[in-house]
Design an enzyme around this catalytic site. Structure first.
Site, PDB file in Angstrom:
ATOM      1  N   ASP A  96      -1.899   6.660   6.343  1.00 42.02           N
ATOM      2  CA  ASP A  96      -2.923   5.710   5.903  1.00 42.02           C
ATOM      3  C   ASP A  96      -3.180   4.788   7.095  1.00 42.02           C
ATOM      4  OD1 ASP A  96      -4.375   3.588   4.881  1.00 42.02           O
ATOM      5  OD2 ASP A  96      -3.022   3.191   3.196  1.00 42.02           O
ATOM      6  N   TRP A 123       0.836  -1.215   0.000  1.00 44.83           N
ATOM      7  CA  TRP A 123       0.000   0.000   0.000  1.00 44.83           C
ATOM      8  C   TRP A 123       0.856   1.244   0.000  1.00 44.83           C
ATOM      9  CZ3 TRP A 123      -4.302  -1.281  -1.876  1.00 44.83           C
ATOM     10  CH2 TRP A 123      -4.918  -2.490  -1.527  1.00 44.83           C
ATOM     11  N   LYS A 147     -12.302  -2.217   6.888  1.00 45.21           N
ATOM     12  CA  LYS A 147     -11.590  -3.110   7.794  1.00 45.21           C
ATOM     13  C   LYS A 147     -12.123  -2.997   9.224  1.00 45.21           C
ATOM     14  CE  LYS A 147      -8.453  -3.387   4.234  1.00 45.21           C
ATOM     15  NZ  LYS A 147      -7.778  -2.500   3.295  1.00 45.21           N
TER      16      LYS A 147
END
Ligand SMILES: *Cc1c(COP(=O)(O)O)cnc(C)c1O
Length: 357
Positions: free
Chosen positions: A166, A99, A190
């Protein structure tokens, strides 16, 4: 059979969230209409929007001067929105995995990227440390939890520049000192909601400073969404409603400190079992282990048993533990809504399997 849901995302939601969503699909706030078929401008939904931002701020203890936005596009859209709005000449990024790399790739479209640290050489099995962040960058970007590799930064760094993070896969798993960040974002699928909504915590006074020669499309400009309270266009109504239910559940169980205690206990139970095992071994340096995504493999001499264990786990109702292809083996995601009882079922399955081999 009862299922034990270890999927990495979208992932398990609390029963509280599911039950309240089901109710609202049938009859939302006594309107006689479904949450799926009402106007986002209705007073009942604008009340949801106000409440979700307020509760988000309350639970994370967000100081004044910050806004919480609820947008579409996923965390992946933030990979480009962040540099588009904040990168003037150069930015620093910590390369901790897939990511982070995707975020770096987008930032390079808007300026120079300095990779201050990377654990790529070791297949991202640790969090780089001991690097320095240059003071002349526009911001420093980190990925706090590396969902794929199972490493996590569980502290809030002190750096002399703006911080962007993030936090897709570990938001609400520990108290965060939001004052140390200028922007925090994440996909909600999530630890909060079904897929479809992205949260952005943004310090208001950093906005509107992008380079004068850069054209920022309306929808990509944070200011647009700040000005309209995430209602410039149709927001993802249903996932936002679900997120509000999850936040209410967090509050009900005692807030984020209590959530952290539960999360750390769950992770300890699983890591202890891995460390005590003859068959299994963790893939990450112990000091950087994630409490959200636990990555482990079979030791080399038992490698061929991996497939058998997946099948065996399946017979116990264990779902979603196949590792990501970049690590292999297994990944058990222990998000907030996963009960300790499910972790215990997994640990028992590991022990039972080990006794047979
Ligand atoms: C899942 C994930 C993403 C991607 O989120 P999307 O909403 O699918 O774009 C980004 N960063 C991290 C850390 C993630 O876990």
């Amino acid at each position: 059979m009862k299922k034990h849901n270890f999927y990495a995302g979208p992932s398990i939601l609390s029963q509280y969230t599911i039950d309240h969503c089901v109710d609202a699909i049938r009859d939302f706030a006594g309107t006689g209409l479904s949450i799926l078929e009402i106007s986002h401008r209705s007073k009942e939904f604008t009340a949801v929007m106000d409440e979700v931002e307020a509760l988000f701020k309350e639970l994370l203890d967000i100081p004044a001067g910050y806004r919480v936005l609820f947008l579409g596009g996923g965390a992946s859209t933030q990979f480009c929105m962040v540099p588009m709005n904040l990168l003037k000449t150069k930015a620093a990024y910590l390369n901790t995995g897939t990511w982070a790399n995707k975020a770096i790739k987008e930032a390079k479209l808007f300026g120079e990227v300095i990779e201050v640290g990377s654990s790529k050489e070791d297949n991202y099995t640790y969090i780089p440390k001991g690097y320095t962040v240059p003071t002349d960058v526009d911001y420093f970007h980190i990925t706090t939890n590396n969902t794929i590799y199972g490493t996590e930064i569980r502290e809030d760094y002190d750096v002399p520049v703006r911080m962007v993070a993030d936090m897709s896969s570990d938001i609400f798993s520990r108290p965060v000192d939001v004052s140390k960040y200028d922007l925090i974002y994440g996909g909600a699928q999530k630890n909060m909601a079904p897929a479809g909504v992205t949260f952005v915590i943004v310090k208001e006074d950093i906005l509107g400073q992008f380079p004068a020669d850069r054209i920022v499309p309306t929808m990509m400009n944070y200011q647009t969404h700040v000005d309209k309270g995430s209602m410039f266009n149709t927001p993802p109504v249903f996932p936002i409603y679900a997120a509000l239910q999850t936040l209410k559940w967090y509050k009900e169980i005692g807030g984020i400190k209590e959530m952290q205690r539960i999360d750390e206990e769950k992770a300890a139970v699983l890591y202890d079992a891995i460390d005590a095992s003859r068959l299994f071994v963790g893939t990450v340096r112990p000091e950087d282990r994630s409490i959200m995504n636990v990555c482990f493999v079979m030791k080399p001499e038992y490698k061929e048993l991996e497939k058998d264990f997946l099948d065996f786990a399946g017979t116990k109702g264990i779902v979603g533990i196949k590792g990501h292809r970049s690590v292999g083996g297994f990944r058990a995601s222990l998000y907030n809504a996963l009960p300790l009882a499910s972790v215990k079922v997994l640990v028992e399955a590991m022990k039972e399997f080990e006794a047979k081999h």
